[in-house]
Scaffold this active site. Structure first.
Site, PDB file in Angstrom:
ATOM      1  N   GLY A  59     -30.798  54.845 -41.223  1.00 40.57           N
ATOM      2  CA  GLY A  59     -31.364  53.569 -40.804  1.00 40.57           C
ATOM      3  C   GLY A  59     -31.583  53.596 -39.302  1.00 40.57           C
ATOM      4  O   GLY A  59     -30.874  54.299 -38.576  1.00 40.57           O
ATOM      5  N   GLN A  64     -32.940  50.106 -30.956  1.00 40.10           N
ATOM      6  CA  GLN A  64     -32.258  51.372 -30.675  1.00 40.10           C
ATOM      7  C   GLN A  64     -33.168  52.367 -29.952  1.00 40.10           C
ATOM      8  O   GLN A  64     -32.685  53.296 -29.325  1.00 40.10           O
ATOM      9  CB  GLN A  64     -31.737  52.013 -31.958  1.00 40.10           C
ATOM     10  CG  GLN A  64     -30.569  51.281 -32.575  1.00 40.10           C
ATOM     11  CD  GLN A  64     -30.136  51.963 -33.844  1.00 40.10           C
ATOM     12  OE1 GLN A  64     -30.638  51.667 -34.918  1.00 40.10           O
ATOM     13  NE2 GLN A  64     -29.203  52.894 -33.720  1.00 40.10           N
ATOM     14  N   CYS A 107     -23.252  55.119 -36.355  1.00 41.29           N
ATOM     15  CA  CYS A 107     -24.486  54.606 -35.766  1.00 41.29           C
ATOM     16  C   CYS A 107     -25.102  55.676 -34.876  1.00 41.29           C
ATOM     17  O   CYS A 107     -24.390  56.344 -34.126  1.00 41.29           O
ATOM     18  CB  CYS A 107     -24.162  53.355 -34.942  1.00 41.29           C
ATOM     19  SG  CYS A 107     -25.598  52.582 -34.180  1.00 41.29           S
ATOM     20  N   LEU A 108     -26.421  55.832 -34.975  1.00 43.72           N
ATOM     21  CA  LEU A 108     -27.104  56.818 -34.137  1.00 43.72           C
ATOM     22  C   LEU A 108     -26.951  56.497 -32.652  1.00 43.72           C
ATOM     23  O   LEU A 108     -27.066  57.383 -31.817  1.00 43.72           O
ATOM     24  CB  LEU A 108     -28.590  56.899 -34.510  1.00 43.72           C
ATOM     25  CG  LEU A 108     -28.881  57.427 -35.921  1.00 43.72           C
ATOM     26  CD1 LEU A 108     -30.378  57.386 -36.213  1.00 43.72           C
ATOM     27  CD2 LEU A 108     -28.329  58.825 -36.103  1.00 43.72           C
ATOM     28  N   HIS A 149     -26.409  46.373 -41.215  1.00 45.46           N
ATOM     29  CA  HIS A 149     -26.098  47.094 -39.977  1.00 45.46           C
ATOM     30  C   HIS A 149     -27.317  47.109 -39.054  1.00 45.46           C
ATOM     31  O   HIS A 149     -27.216  46.797 -37.865  1.00 45.46           O
ATOM     32  CB  HIS A 149     -25.676  48.527 -40.340  1.00 45.46           C
ATOM     33  CG  HIS A 149     -25.464  49.440 -39.184  1.00 45.46           C
ATOM     34  ND1 HIS A 149     -24.223  49.932 -38.850  1.00 45.46           N
ATOM     35  CD2 HIS A 149     -26.330  49.960 -38.277  1.00 45.46           C
ATOM     36  CE1 HIS A 149     -24.346  50.727 -37.789  1.00 45.46           C
ATOM     37  NE2 HIS A 149     -25.614  50.758 -37.422  1.00 45.46           N
ATOM     38  N   GLU A 150     -28.485  47.458 -39.617  1.00 54.21           N
ATOM     39  CA  GLU A 150     -29.708  47.533 -38.792  1.00 54.21           C
ATOM     40  C   GLU A 150     -30.139  46.142 -38.335  1.00 54.21           C
ATOM     41  O   GLU A 150     -30.609  45.980 -37.209  1.00 54.21           O
ATOM     42  CB  GLU A 150     -30.831  48.239 -39.551  1.00 54.21           C
ATOM     43  CG  GLU A 150     -30.538  49.684 -39.938  1.00 54.21           C
ATOM     44  CD  GLU A 150     -30.025  50.560 -38.802  1.00 54.21           C
ATOM     45  OE1 GLU A 150     -30.368  50.321 -37.627  1.00 54.21           O
ATOM     46  OE2 GLU A 150     -29.263  51.496 -39.084  1.00 54.21           O
ATOM     47  N   HIS A 153     -28.561  45.002 -35.206  1.00 52.02           N
ATOM     48  CA  HIS A 153     -29.204  45.517 -33.987  1.00 52.02           C
ATOM     49  C   HIS A 153     -30.305  44.565 -33.492  1.00 52.02           C
ATOM     50  O   HIS A 153     -30.531  44.454 -32.291  1.00 52.02           O
ATOM     51  CB  HIS A 153     -29.837  46.891 -34.237  1.00 52.02           C
ATOM     52  CG  HIS A 153     -28.866  48.024 -34.219  1.00 52.02           C
ATOM     53  ND1 HIS A 153     -28.136  48.370 -33.104  1.00 52.02           N
ATOM     54  CD2 HIS A 153     -28.515  48.909 -35.188  1.00 52.02           C
ATOM     55  CE1 HIS A 153     -27.382  49.425 -33.383  1.00 52.02           C
ATOM     56  NE2 HIS A 153     -27.579  49.759 -34.649  1.00 52.02           N
TER      57      HIS A 153
END
Length: 187
Positions: A59, A64, A107-108, A149-150, A153
């Site tokens: 994701g 991000q 998380c990235l 989660h996304e 952001h």
């Protein structure tokens, strides 16, 4: 529901977008709604998918990569070429399940940090697809978690803000070179 944006699920040496990391102010700014779904939005979604696959993610949210737009891309099975990614524009969760579950998240934007987070097990989300058409999606388990989660952001919230175990959080962040001061706990 299939994405019309075709992207090879491969790791590019030079992904088109740069992922920002915990501590970068850009991750804490709320994203703006997308007024018009056009080729620039579809191109952004394509580049986000390429960047996500290149980083072994499932994701990615536009903030991000430093873009303050309400756009997320999700692919819970990046190793299956037949599994189509989902592109959600201006997503809104319209229903949460009462049932909660605790699952380890990463998380990235916070590489190397994996911690337990409690979230609703199932959600219903309404959004626009890459053609601008209104859609609804019932999601459970991993898909529901990734979407939540996304979507966090998009509101400037990081998964570490939802971690209840302060000791594990501090240890994991410090071990991976991140500042505990970058965490903004969500109540």
């Amino acid at each position: 529901m299939t994405a019309v944006i075709a992207v090879e699920k491969e790791k590019l040496e030079n992904p088109p977008l740069e992922i920002h990391f915990l501590g970068d102010r850009v991750l804490r700014q709320p994203a703006k709604r997308i007024a018009k779904v056009d080729d620039t939005i579809r191109q952004l979604a394509k580049e986000m998918l390429q960047t996500m696959y290149s980083s072994n993610g499932i994701g990615l949210a536009a903030p991000q990569v430093g873009v303050h737009k309400q756009l997320i891309v999700v692919d819970c099975d990046p190793n299956d070429p037949a599994n189509q990614p989902i592109i959600l524009i201006n997503p809104q969760i319209t229903r949460f399940s009462q049932e909660l579950c605790v699952v380890e998240e990463g998380c990235l934007s916070i590489p190397g940090v994996y911690l337990d987070v409690t979230r609703p097990k199932a959600i219903e989300v309404s959004f626009r697809d890459e053609q601008g058409k209104p859609r609804k999606l019932q999601a459970t388990d991993l898909l529901a978690r990734v979407i939540q989660h996304e979507m966090d952001h998009l509101n400037g919230v990081m998964f570490v803000d939802r971690v209840n175990n302060g000791l594990a959080l501090t240890e994991s962040l410090q071990k991976n070179g991140f500042s505990v001061q970058a965490v903004k706990p969500v109540k």
